[in-house]
Design a protein around this motif. Structure first.
Motif, short mmCIF file in Angstrom:
data_model
loop_
_atom_site.label_atom_id
_atom_site.label_comp_id
_atom_site.label_asym_id
_atom_site.label_seq_id
_atom_site.Cartn_x
_atom_site.Cartn_y
_atom_site.Cartn_z
N ARG A 142 0.83 -1.21 0.00
CA ARG A 142 0.00 0.00 0.00
C ARG A 142 0.86 1.26 0.00
NH1 ARG A 142 -2.36 3.67 -1.31
NH2 ARG A 142 -4.00 4.83 -0.23
N THR A 163 4.21 1.68 -0.79
CA THR A 163 5.05 1.87 -1.98
C THR A 163 4.21 2.29 -3.18
OG1 THR A 163 4.93 -0.52 -2.40
CG2 THR A 163 6.88 0.30 -1.25
N ALA A 164 3.00 1.73 -3.31
CA ALA A 164 2.12 2.13 -4.41
C ALA A 164 1.72 3.60 -4.28
CB ALA A 164 0.87 1.25 -4.43
N PHE A 165 1.48 4.03 -3.06
CA PHE A 165 1.10 5.43 -2.81
C PHE A 165 2.20 6.37 -3.26
CE2 PHE A 165 1.46 9.17 -0.10
CZ PHE A 165 0.21 9.75 -0.24
N ALA A 186 4.66 5.84 -5.26
CA ALA A 186 4.98 5.71 -6.68
C ALA A 186 4.18 6.71 -7.51
CB ALA A 186 4.70 4.29 -7.16
N ASN A 187 3.05 7.15 -6.97
CA ASN A 187 2.20 8.10 -7.69
C ASN A 187 2.40 9.54 -7.25
OD1 ASN A 187 0.81 6.14 -9.26
ND2 ASN A 187 -0.36 5.54 -7.45
N CYS A 188 3.44 9.79 -6.43
CA CYS A 188 3.76 11.15 -6.00
C CYS A 188 4.96 11.64 -6.79
CB CYS A 188 4.07 11.17 -4.51
SG CYS A 188 2.67 10.72 -3.47
N SER A 189 4.82 12.79 -7.43
CA SER A 189 5.86 13.27 -8.34
C SER A 189 7.15 13.69 -7.64
CB SER A 189 5.33 14.45 -9.16
OG SER A 189 4.93 15.51 -8.30
N GLU A 210 10.23 9.32 -4.00
CA GLU A 210 10.68 8.07 -4.61
C GLU A 210 11.07 7.08 -3.53
OE1 GLU A 210 14.58 6.40 -7.02
OE2 GLU A 210 14.14 8.56 -7.08
N ARG A 265 -0.30 13.26 1.49
CA ARG A 265 -0.82 13.75 0.20
C ARG A 265 -1.20 15.22 0.28
NH1 ARG A 265 -0.61 11.84 -4.82
NH2 ARG A 265 -1.57 9.83 -4.33
#
Length: 365
Positions: free
Chosen positions: A282, A284-286, A288-291, A294, A361
């Motif tokens: 959960r 790492t997936a979160f 991965a979508n943050c610009s 990393e 977020r």
């Protein structure tokens, strides 16, 4: 070469409060609590007075066998194993007894208790940046340069980065330990909280003459057990055993019995690893979508995620510091725009995790 600056920096890297994204403590599953209660109550009702006496050798022998069967998969002989009072105690015993030449080599980002031990024993050490990204030839260049007497490593799911050594790195270190005559201490505190089906061979399996392994049940089950183990050549095991007996006199039979009961219930360990698998996936997936973030490396177990944050303004940094207290690591390049955070998924439940990720977020966008 003494690296006092590392110790000062890590002293502010304290254990987080329970239920916060960043904790270095394991989840205390309710099943574990029931087991502890059952053992304690049964010891009274069955009048198991042996549990309240000095250490019983049959208990330590039974526990060694069970650890060897369940975790080590019988890859070592029992005379190469010793039950100790936790991983930190094992390291203390080793640093006290070993006559390894200095300096010691360690990875730059490391377990805070290690720096405390170095301070107690006045050990000179050299930090190795980016150990887990180095090629085998680069590792040999480091050994040539520093000529260490000992290399302390966390080959699997390290604290704080969550990274692991690959097979070629392990084989090269095993080869180099013989070529350059240095010892290896491999700390396996997180090895068995793996998300993979098959474990890579330990350094002890690859270089048993030069390697000493320190294992612990603190992260697999809970720290209050104060039970770990050492694997080493039988002569060193005998020395540590005698030193430990003089220093501590005895293990707690009650805790040895609890550990044995827990290890006999293999479904508990599978359930425990399942918790971290879900949290790791959960989180790492979160990110991965943050610009502007990393996940460094590919966490394959344990419960740490090494997060790189870039281009944060002053307000964002302040807000993250409030949300993730004690998780921020000093700049990789001091004064630069990159910051690293250690995220610990140990004591945060699923609801708290979702809340924390939403808060992150809202800060970083």
């Amino acid at each position: 070469m003494k690296s006092d600056s590392n110790l000062k920096l890590w002293r502010r890297f304290q254990v987080n409060s329970r239920g916060v994204l960043g904790s270095s403590l394991p989840t205390i599953d309710s099943s574990y609590k029931r087991v502890a209660l059952i053992v304690a109550i049964s010891s009274f009702f069955k009048k198991q007075t042996r549990l309240f006496s000095y250490q019983q050798s049959q208990l330590t022998n039974s526990l060694k066998k069970r650890i060897n069967q369940t975790l080590l998969k019988e890859r070592v002989s029992l005379n190469e194993m010793l039950i100790v009072q936790g991983g930190q105690s094992a390291l203390f015993n080793l640093f006290f007894l070993m006559q390894a030449r200095q300096p010691f080599l360690i990875e730059r980002y490391n377990y805070v208790g290690l720096f405390h031990l170095f301070e107690v024993f006045n050990i000179d050490y050299v930090v190795v940046p980016n150990l887990y990204q180095l090629k085998p030839s680069q590792i040999e260049n480091l050994i040539k340069e520093h000529q260490p007497g000992l290399f302390y490593l966390q080959p699997d799911n390290a604290n704080p980065t969550g990274m692991s050594l690959n097979l070629s790195q392990r084989k090269k270190l095993a080869e180099l330990s013989d070529k350059y005559k240095f010892k290896i201490i491999e700390d396996q505190a997180y090895r068995y909280l793996t998300l993979k089906q098959d474990l890579l061979p330990s350094l002890y399996e690859l270089a048993p003459v030069n390697t000493i392994t320190v294992g612990s049940l603190s992260k697999i089950f809970y720290p209050a057990l104060r039970i770990g183990w050492i694997t080493a050549n039988p002569d060193l095991i005998k020395k540590i055993d005698f030193f430990q007996e003089v220093r501590n006199l005895s293990h707690s039979n009650l805790l040895l019995d609890m550990a044995l009961v827990l290890l006999n219930r293999q479904q508990l360990l599978a359930k425990h690893i399942g918790l971290y698998q879900r949290r790791m996936a959960r989180t790492t997936a979160f990110f991965a979508n943050c610009s502007n973030s990393e996940v460094v490396g590919q966490p394959a177990g344990g419960y740490f995620i090494w997060l790189k944050m870039v281009n944060l303004d002053i307000n964002q940094r302040k807000q993250l510091a409030q949300l993730l207290p004690h998780s921020k690591i000093f700049d990789y390049e001091p004064g630069g725009e990159v910051e690293y955070y250690r995220l610990g998924l140990g004591q945060i439940n699923d609801d708290k995790l979702e809340f924390s990720l939403k808060e992150v977020r809202s800060i970083i966008g």
